[in-house]
Design a protein around this motif. Structure first.
Motif, PDB file in Angstrom:
ATOM      1  N   VAL A   1       2.891   6.035  -2.912  1.00  0.00           N
ATOM      2  CA  VAL A   1       2.405   7.039  -3.862  1.00  0.00           C
ATOM      3  C   VAL A   1       2.065   6.315  -5.153  1.00  0.00           C
ATOM      4  CG1 VAL A   1       2.896   9.160  -5.118  1.00  0.00           C
ATOM      5  CG2 VAL A   1       3.826   8.828  -2.811  1.00  0.00           C
ATOM      6  N   THR A   2       0.782   6.297  -5.503  1.00  0.00           N
ATOM      7  CA  THR A   2       0.311   5.606  -6.701  1.00  0.00           C
ATOM      8  C   THR A   2      -0.502   6.576  -7.551  1.00  0.00           C
ATOM      9  OG1 THR A   2       0.185   3.533  -5.464  1.00  0.00           O
ATOM     10  CG2 THR A   2      -0.962   3.629  -7.577  1.00  0.00           C
ATOM     11  N   GLY A   3      -0.004   6.835  -8.747  1.00  0.00           N
ATOM     12  CA  GLY A   3      -0.729   7.729  -9.645  1.00  0.00           C
ATOM     13  C   GLY A   3      -0.920   9.118  -9.090  1.00  0.00           C
ATOM     14  N   GLY A   4       0.073   9.611  -8.363  1.00  0.00           N
ATOM     15  CA  GLY A   4      -0.025  10.936  -7.772  1.00  0.00           C
ATOM     16  C   GLY A   4      -0.828  10.986  -6.490  1.00  0.00           C
ATOM     17  N   GLU A   5      -1.377   9.846  -6.050  1.00  0.00           N
ATOM     18  CA  GLU A   5      -2.160   9.784  -4.811  1.00  0.00           C
ATOM     19  C   GLU A   5      -1.316   9.162  -3.709  1.00  0.00           C
ATOM     20  OE1 GLU A   5      -6.273   7.787  -3.042  1.00  0.00           O
ATOM     21  OE2 GLU A   5      -5.648   7.440  -5.122  1.00  0.00           O
ATOM     22  N   THR A   6      -1.203   9.855  -2.604  1.00  0.00           N
ATOM     23  CA  THR A   6      -0.425   9.384  -1.464  1.00  0.00           C
ATOM     24  C   THR A   6      -1.337   8.629  -0.504  1.00  0.00           C
ATOM     25  OG1 THR A   6       1.080  11.273  -1.643  1.00  0.00           O
ATOM     26  CG2 THR A   6       1.063  10.064   0.447  1.00  0.00           C
ATOM     27  N   VAL A   7      -0.969   7.395  -0.232  1.00  0.00           N
ATOM     28  CA  VAL A   7      -1.740   6.552   0.692  1.00  0.00           C
ATOM     29  C   VAL A   7      -0.917   6.373   1.960  1.00  0.00           C
ATOM     30  CG1 VAL A   7      -2.867   4.328   1.047  1.00  0.00           C
ATOM     31  CG2 VAL A   7      -2.827   5.360  -1.239  1.00  0.00           C
ATOM     32  N   ILE A   8      -1.398   6.940   3.045  1.00  0.00           N
ATOM     33  CA  ILE A   8      -0.718   6.822   4.335  1.00  0.00           C
ATOM     34  C   ILE A   8      -1.186   5.538   5.025  1.00  0.00           C
ATOM     35  CG2 ILE A   8      -0.353   7.927   6.577  1.00  0.00           C
ATOM     36  CD1 ILE A   8      -0.819  10.590   5.266  1.00  0.00           C
ATOM     37  N   LEU A   9      -0.245   4.841   5.612  1.00  0.00           N
ATOM     38  CA  LEU A   9      -0.514   3.577   6.300  1.00  0.00           C
ATOM     39  C   LEU A   9      -1.123   2.545   5.351  1.00  0.00           C
ATOM     40  CD1 LEU A   9      -1.839   4.688   9.814  1.00  0.00           C
ATOM     41  CD2 LEU A   9       0.471   4.025   9.147  1.00  0.00           C
ATOM     42  N   ASP A  10      -0.523   2.422   4.194  1.00  0.00           N
ATOM     43  CA  ASP A  10      -0.920   1.366   3.267  1.00  0.00           C
ATOM     44  C   ASP A  10      -0.510   0.020   3.859  1.00  0.00           C
ATOM     45  OD1 ASP A  10      -1.815   0.036   1.025  1.00  0.00           O
ATOM     46  OD2 ASP A  10       0.094   0.261  -0.041  1.00  0.00           O
ATOM     47  N   GLN A  11      -1.441  -0.910   3.940  1.00  0.00           N
ATOM     48  CA  GLN A  11      -1.202  -2.183   4.620  1.00  0.00           C
ATOM     49  C   GLN A  11      -0.963  -3.302   3.617  1.00  0.00           C
ATOM     50  OE1 GLN A  11      -4.054  -3.188   7.645  1.00  0.00           O
ATOM     51  NE2 GLN A  11      -4.366  -1.049   8.248  1.00  0.00           N
ATOM     52  N   VAL A  12       0.104  -4.069   3.865  1.00  0.00           N
ATOM     53  CA  VAL A  12       0.438  -5.232   3.056  1.00  0.00           C
ATOM     54  C   VAL A  12       0.525  -6.433   3.998  1.00  0.00           C
ATOM     55  CG1 VAL A  12       2.102  -6.286   1.484  1.00  0.00           C
ATOM     56  CG2 VAL A  12       1.704  -3.807   1.413  1.00  0.00           C
ATOM     57  N   SER A  13      -0.167  -7.505   3.669  1.00  0.00           N
ATOM     58  CA  SER A  13      -0.173  -8.688   4.528  1.00  0.00           C
ATOM     59  C   SER A  13       1.166  -9.409   4.450  1.00  0.00           C
ATOM     60  CB  SER A  13      -1.299  -9.645   4.118  1.00  0.00           C
ATOM     61  OG  SER A  13      -2.559  -9.036   4.307  1.00  0.00           O
ATOM     62  N   ILE A  14       1.658  -9.832   5.600  1.00  0.00           N
ATOM     63  CA  ILE A  14       2.909 -10.586   5.711  1.00  0.00           C
ATOM     64  C   ILE A  14       2.590 -11.921   6.366  1.00  0.00           C
ATOM     65  CG2 ILE A  14       5.241 -10.630   6.648  1.00  0.00           C
ATOM     66  CD1 ILE A  14       4.872  -8.487   4.572  1.00  0.00           C
ATOM     67  N   ASP A  15       2.882 -13.013   5.681  1.00  0.00           N
ATOM     68  CA  ASP A  15       2.617 -14.350   6.216  1.00  0.00           C
ATOM     69  C   ASP A  15       3.844 -14.864   6.952  1.00  0.00           C
ATOM     70  OD1 ASP A  15       0.040 -14.448   5.184  1.00  0.00           O
ATOM     71  OD2 ASP A  15       0.739 -15.216   3.250  1.00  0.00           O
ATOM     72  N   PHE A  16       3.598 -15.381   8.158  1.00  0.00           N
ATOM     73  CA  PHE A  16       4.640 -16.032   8.944  1.00  0.00           C
ATOM     74  C   PHE A  16       4.265 -17.489   9.135  1.00  0.00           C
ATOM     75  CE2 PHE A  16       5.289 -11.611  10.164  1.00  0.00           C
ATOM     76  CZ  PHE A  16       6.668 -11.509  10.164  1.00  0.00           C
ATOM     77  N   MET A  17       5.276 -18.326   9.258  1.00  0.00           N
ATOM     78  CA  MET A  17       5.035 -19.739   9.485  1.00  0.00           C
ATOM     79  C   MET A  17       6.174 -20.326  10.302  1.00  0.00           C
ATOM     80  SD  MET A  17       5.861 -21.343   5.721  1.00  0.00           S
ATOM     81  CE  MET A  17       4.458 -20.465   5.032  1.00  0.00           C
ATOM     82  N   VAL A  18       5.910 -21.492  10.862  1.00  0.00           N
ATOM     83  CA  VAL A  18       6.936 -22.288  11.525  1.00  0.00           C
ATOM     84  C   VAL A  18       7.062 -23.591  10.743  1.00  0.00           C
ATOM     85  CG1 VAL A  18       6.566 -21.249  13.788  1.00  0.00           C
ATOM     86  CG2 VAL A  18       5.227 -23.234  13.112  1.00  0.00           C
ATOM     87  N   ASP A  19       7.859 -24.495  11.262  1.00  0.00           N
ATOM     88  CA  ASP A  19       8.095 -25.741  10.529  1.00  0.00           C
ATOM     89  C   ASP A  19       6.819 -26.549  10.313  1.00  0.00           C
ATOM     90  OD1 ASP A  19      10.740 -25.108  10.398  1.00  0.00           O
ATOM     91  OD2 ASP A  19      11.281 -26.233  12.192  1.00  0.00           O
ATOM     92  N   ALA A  20       5.878 -26.422  11.262  1.00  0.00           N
ATOM     93  CA  ALA A  20       4.651 -27.223  11.177  1.00  0.00           C
ATOM     94  C   ALA A  20       3.521 -26.501  10.468  1.00  0.00           C
ATOM     95  CB  ALA A  20       4.192 -27.622  12.579  1.00  0.00           C
ATOM     96  N   GLY A  21       3.769 -25.324   9.935  1.00  0.00           N
ATOM     97  CA  GLY A  21       2.710 -24.572   9.267  1.00  0.00           C
ATOM     98  C   GLY A  21       2.532 -23.214   9.904  1.00  0.00           C
ATOM     99  N   LYS A  22       1.395 -22.582   9.614  1.00  0.00           N
ATOM    100  CA  LYS A  22       1.156 -21.253  10.141  1.00  0.00           C
ATOM    101  C   LYS A  22      -0.127 -21.154  10.962  1.00  0.00           C
ATOM    102  CE  LYS A  22      -1.154 -19.607   5.920  1.00  0.00           C
ATOM    103  NZ  LYS A  22      -1.162 -18.564   4.878  1.00  0.00           N
ATOM    104  N   ASP A  23      -0.926 -22.200  11.047  1.00  0.00           N
ATOM    105  CA  ASP A  23      -2.159 -22.179  11.816  1.00  0.00           C
ATOM    106  C   ASP A  23      -2.095 -23.224  12.923  1.00  0.00           C
ATOM    107  OD1 ASP A  23      -3.248 -20.207  10.181  1.00  0.00           O
ATOM    108  OD2 ASP A  23      -3.998 -21.698   8.748  1.00  0.00           O
ATOM    109  N   ASN A  24      -2.844 -22.937  14.009  1.00  0.00           N
ATOM    110  CA  ASN A  24      -2.948 -23.863  15.139  1.00  0.00           C
ATOM    111  C   ASN A  24      -1.562 -24.283  15.630  1.00  0.00           C
ATOM    112  OD1 ASN A  24      -5.784 -23.831  14.986  1.00  0.00           O
ATOM    113  ND2 ASN A  24      -5.752 -25.429  13.410  1.00  0.00           N
ATOM    114  N   LEU A  25      -0.801 -23.306  16.042  1.00  0.00           N
ATOM    115  CA  LEU A  25       0.562 -23.560  16.508  1.00  0.00           C
ATOM    116  C   LEU A  25       0.549 -24.264  17.859  1.00  0.00           C
ATOM    117  CD1 LEU A  25       2.087 -20.071  15.627  1.00  0.00           C
ATOM    118  CD2 LEU A  25       1.973 -22.095  14.194  1.00  0.00           C
ATOM    119  N   PHE A  26       1.505 -25.143  18.075  1.00  0.00           N
ATOM    120  CA  PHE A  26       1.707 -25.780  19.373  1.00  0.00           C
ATOM    121  C   PHE A  26       2.621 -24.858  20.178  1.00  0.00           C
ATOM    122  CE2 PHE A  26       3.743 -29.311  21.963  1.00  0.00           C
ATOM    123  CZ  PHE A  26       2.696 -29.338  22.863  1.00  0.00           C
TER     124      PHE A  26
END
Length: 370
Positions: free
Chosen positions: A216-241
């Motif tokens: 709820v922002t400024g009286g406006e309700t946003v359903i299914l508001d999406q927030v990016s979540i970054d995941f990683m492993v020890d070697a990084g987050k792209d081109n996983l082995f």
């Protein structure tokens, strides 16, 4: 016994309600309903009939398969009957001795249907056959054979496409049933485990997440508001082995939406964490996406996953999939602010530890299994 059945029924209703309220189920299906679709937009499904049939269930594919062949035999049976009647081949038309028939022994609609079936399938059994004395019979025979070939090619393509769908490969990628929050490499992290059940690699694998919540922002309700979540492993987050199971972690810092949550407020939150894995199968070169989701009751604060990879006596690497869902308590602060010594309004101002070292095997309802 009555109390046990009552508790099971209560748990079943609770699980049904939770499953209904999820946007993405544990096995990756999207739980969304389309309403008030305009007729002109609904007609697009008919225009894109190939994708519509590929996404149709197998029971309907078999029904359409039988119906298409039966309908073609019926239509050409009517053509053969009309051709025989128009040429005077029927027995009740009393053809003269020097009559040139288009089809032999086609005397009624049943004979005409069987003639169409035998002609299109190439069976050639019985005493029904087409002659070369009538140009119309040659034309109908040619058209029917071409139509029959197109029907067979079409359904072979549908079946092969459904069998080789990338989502079938996605069924051999499994996520842990629960996520955990605990210290990892000097910071507080949310961890998820993912495993590939095949020895073939997923090339170019990328893992990311979306936190879905109502804001709820400024009286406006946003359903299914999406927030990016970054995941990683020890070697990084792209081109996983991605050959062996991986433990993914999301750092809970000031930029993380989990920063203001705590052990006693986590399960009171209303959100859904959807995790995606994109990759290409090494064997078929087909791209696929695997999805799963976690709701607050499936995130455990103060626990860590047990090791899943070990080395045998023969010095070979061994993966124990029985540990993929097992967790163990570890000393963990009550909140992220406590861990980072940040001022806040949470009641627990100091870190706490969980002194038990007992191993837990998380048992979730069957509907949550991958």
């Amino acid at each position: 016994m009555t109390r046990s059945l009552r508790q099971r029924f209560k748990d079943y209703r609770l699980e049904r309600r939770i499953r209904k309220n999820r946007l993405v189920t544990k096995d990756g299906h999207c739980n969304i309903e389309f309403g008030n679709v305009l007729h002109k937009n609904g007609f697009a499904y008919v225009l894109d009939f190939w994708t519509t049939l590929v996404e149709t269930r197998w029971r309907f594919i078999l029904l359409y398969f039988v119906a298409s062949y039966s309908l073609s035999w019926l239509i050409f049976g009517l053509l053969w009957y009309w051709l025989a009647r128009n040429n005077g081949d029927l027995y009740w038309q009393n053809p003269p001795p020097d009559h040139k028939p288009c089809a032999i022994n086609v005397n009624d609609m049943t004979n005409a249907f069987l003639n169409a079936l035998e002609t299109q399938t190439g069976m050639g059994c019985g005493n029904l056959f087409v002659t070369d004395l009538c140009p119309g019979s040659v034309a109908v025979l040619t058209i029917q054979m071409v139509v029959g070939l197109f029907i067979g090619i079409f359904w072979c393509g549908i079946v092969m496409t459904k069998i080789t769908l990338p989502k079938k490969r996605a069924k051999t990628i499994t996520f842990s049933k629960s996520a955990v929050i605990c210290p990892k490499k000097g910071t507080l992290c949310l961890q998820i485990r993912v495993a590939n059940l095949r020895k073939t690699l997923m090339i170019g694998s990328q893992i990311y997440g979306k936190l879905l919540r109502t804001t709820v922002t400024g009286g406006e309700t946003v359903i299914l508001d999406q927030v990016s979540i970054d995941f990683m492993v020890d070697a990084g987050k792209d081109n996983l082995f991605f050959m062996c199971p991986l433990t993914l972690y999301h750092i809970i810092d000031k930029s993380s939406p989990f920063f203001d949550m705590a052990v006693d407020t986590l399960h009171q939150q209303d959100f859904e964490l959807v995790v995606f894995l994109d990759g290409m199968d090494e064997s078929t070169s087909s791209s696929c996406q695997v999805r799963t989701s976690y709701i607050p009751r499936e995130i455990m604060w103060g626990y860590d996953f047990l090791p899943i990879i070990s080395r045998s006596k023969e010095r070979r690497y061994r993966v124990d999939f029985s540990n993929i869902a097992k967790v163990v308590p570890v000393p963990t602060a009550h909140c992220s602010r406590c861990y980072h010594n940040e001022p806040g309004n949470h009641l627990h101002l100091h870190g706490t530890d969980t002194k038990s070292v007992e191993v837990f095997d998380m048992e979730l309802p069957k509907s949550t299994k991958m």
